[in-house]
Design an enzyme around this catalytic site. Sequence first.
Site, PDB file in Angstrom:
ATOM      1  N   ARG A 122       0.842  -1.212   0.000  1.00 20.48           N
ATOM      2  CA  ARG A 122       0.000   0.000   0.000  1.00 20.48           C
ATOM      3  C   ARG A 122       0.875   1.260   0.000  1.00 20.48           C
ATOM      4  O   ARG A 122       1.871   1.335   0.729  1.00 20.48           O
ATOM      5  CB  ARG A 122      -0.939  -0.002   1.218  1.00 20.48           C
ATOM      6  CG  ARG A 122      -1.681  -1.304   1.395  1.00 20.48           C
ATOM      7  CD  ARG A 122      -3.085  -1.364   0.954  1.00 20.48           C
ATOM      8  NE  ARG A 122      -3.958  -0.251   1.089  1.00 20.48           N
ATOM      9  CZ  ARG A 122      -4.945  -0.154   1.975  1.00 20.48           C
ATOM     10  NH1 ARG A 122      -5.130  -1.105   2.866  1.00 20.48           N
ATOM     11  NH2 ARG A 122      -5.756   0.886   1.957  1.00 20.48           N
ATOM     12  N   SER A 169      -7.712  12.340   1.751  1.00 20.49           N
ATOM     13  CA  SER A 169      -7.485  11.154   2.579  1.00 20.49           C
ATOM     14  C   SER A 169      -7.536  11.528   4.056  1.00 20.49           C
ATOM     15  O   SER A 169      -6.743  12.346   4.537  1.00 20.49           O
ATOM     16  CB  SER A 169      -6.119  10.534   2.261  1.00 20.49           C
ATOM     17  OG  SER A 169      -5.724   9.684   3.324  1.00 20.49           O
ATOM     18  N   GLN A 171      -6.821   9.543   6.465  1.00 18.20           N
ATOM     19  CA  GLN A 171      -5.670   8.969   7.163  1.00 18.20           C
ATOM     20  C   GLN A 171      -4.503   9.954   7.135  1.00 18.20           C
ATOM     21  O   GLN A 171      -3.847  10.202   8.149  1.00 18.20           O
ATOM     22  CB  GLN A 171      -5.267   7.645   6.513  1.00 18.20           C
ATOM     23  CG  GLN A 171      -6.329   6.565   6.689  1.00 18.20           C
ATOM     24  CD  GLN A 171      -6.051   5.320   5.867  1.00 18.20           C
ATOM     25  OE1 GLN A 171      -5.124   5.280   5.063  1.00 18.20           O
ATOM     26  NE2 GLN A 171      -6.850   4.297   6.072  1.00 18.20           N
ATOM     27  N   ASP A 317     -15.680   3.736   1.394  1.00 14.77           N
ATOM     28  CA  ASP A 317     -15.647   2.318   1.777  1.00 14.77           C
ATOM     29  C   ASP A 317     -16.944   1.594   1.420  1.00 14.77           C
ATOM     30  O   ASP A 317     -17.002   0.368   1.458  1.00 14.77           O
ATOM     31  CB  ASP A 317     -15.369   2.185   3.281  1.00 14.77           C
ATOM     32  CG  ASP A 317     -13.958   2.651   3.623  1.00 14.77           C
ATOM     33  OD1 ASP A 317     -13.095   2.657   2.729  1.00 14.77           O
ATOM     34  OD2 ASP A 317     -13.723   3.026   4.785  1.00 14.77           O
ATOM     35  N   ARG A 348     -10.418  -2.593  -5.669  1.00  8.62           N
ATOM     36  CA  ARG A 348     -11.851  -2.931  -5.541  1.00  8.62           C
ATOM     37  C   ARG A 348     -12.648  -2.653  -6.816  1.00  8.62           C
ATOM     38  O   ARG A 348     -13.755  -3.158  -6.962  1.00  8.62           O
ATOM     39  CB  ARG A 348     -12.468  -2.176  -4.349  1.00  8.62           C
ATOM     40  CG  ARG A 348     -12.002  -2.726  -3.033  1.00  8.62           C
ATOM     41  CD  ARG A 348     -12.669  -2.053  -1.855  1.00  8.62           C
ATOM     42  NE  ARG A 348     -12.174  -2.624  -0.612  1.00  8.62           N
ATOM     43  CZ  ARG A 348     -12.097  -1.980   0.537  1.00  8.62           C
ATOM     44  NH1 ARG A 348     -12.486  -0.728   0.608  1.00  8.62           N
ATOM     45  NH2 ARG A 348     -11.640  -2.582   1.611  1.00  8.62           N
TER      46      ARG A 348
END
Length: 435
Positions: A122, A169, A171, A317, A348
């Site tokens: 990642r 993002s 995060q 998500d 995904r």
Amino acid sequence: MPHCIKPCQKIRGTIHLPGDKSITHRSVMVSAIAKGSTCIKNFSFSDDCKATINAIRLLGVKVQRLDNDTLSVEGVGLFGLTKPTRAINVGESATTMRILAGLLCAQNFETTLDGSEGLRKRPMLRVLKPLRLMGAEIHARKKGNDEYPPLRICPGKLKALHWKMPVASAQVKSAIILAGMYARGISTIYEPLRTRDHTERMLRYFKANIKVTRKKISIGHGELTSPKSIRIPSDISSASFFIVLACVLKNSHIAIRNVSLNQTRCGIIDVLKKMGGRIQIINKQEKYGEPIGDLVVESSSLRAVTVEERRIPTLIDELPILMVAASFAKGTTILKGVSELRVKETDRISSMVVNLSKMGVLIESKLKGNKEVISIQGKAGVRGGSFSSFGDHRTAMSLVIAGLAANSPTSIDEVACVAKSFPNFLDILKYLVVS
Ligand code: S3P
């Protein structure tokens, strides 16, 4: 072992879900560096959140599981963390690694953050770049145009940063905010699109020196004070699987209690409502700094929708399960600006296109300029068959839901991966299903 699913008639019942995974991560990290101890209720004991507990314990903080869903953290204050005796392995959890990088680059000791094979693939440059501009010294594995775990984080003296984030993002934003609490001066962060604001809300609840306006976040130095006790709302991402299933099955009616209704997370509710989803929000209130409420969901006739790029961070998500909902909706659904989906636990876009195509759904992804757009033509009779989760928890849960609503049996190669975010997903489903 393959997991077999028989189509079901309807779902019914009232459920409470484990705590929101994003808020749970933050609750442990923030409690650890606060003054005083914090009792965290409705904690998500998912694999990812356990990785955060493990990391915080290795940093010298006393963390105790009190019962099924309660955790207690003895805060050590901003400067109380201690050097771990070994590298910290955060398993599969990118959230733990990226946010902790922000906290650890400001400490006076060295730490190594490592993870599973999957996590080592990642991208980390997105978080390393702003932290390095603050003065952090972080070494990572360089490959192509990006950098990857393990991260070797050296002691650092940080200065404030004024940062326009190139990628939306939460995060990365959270890592800069945590680093900003240790930096000289006030750091300011501007987001291209609003992302989940749980870090900001939790820090405000712990009395941090933080100011948030619509356009910018300002963070400066200041001790955190524990509010003693908090309760994590039910995870809207986990809820979304049952919401979609209740919408697409006939004669269904479910209630989900105390769900996070944070506007930066609830895109899935807004979009499903726009699709004709019969979703009612009741008992809306603010608790422990986060908006929560109960959801009542009934069988619906879904129709296609177009989701613009600016909405994507609010349902990032939930895109796999939204693709399932679109497969059962009348017309062609368009999802714009979804390329971030390619760098989640798996790609995904690719995994959902492969699986939903096998179910007979016309789904494709196209590049328009440098933006990725997915189109899904819904159909009445989605068929079962053999599918692959690619070891990705959200893909696995989306396929289980599609399988329950399909018109023939389904098998999925691996569903144990759901433990990453939602270990009791199948138990709750079993309780709801009326066959
Ligand atoms: C998360 C932020 C999102 C999300 C992830 C959890 C968080 O990732 O996809 O599951 O808790 O901050 P990005 O920050 O990469 O968008």
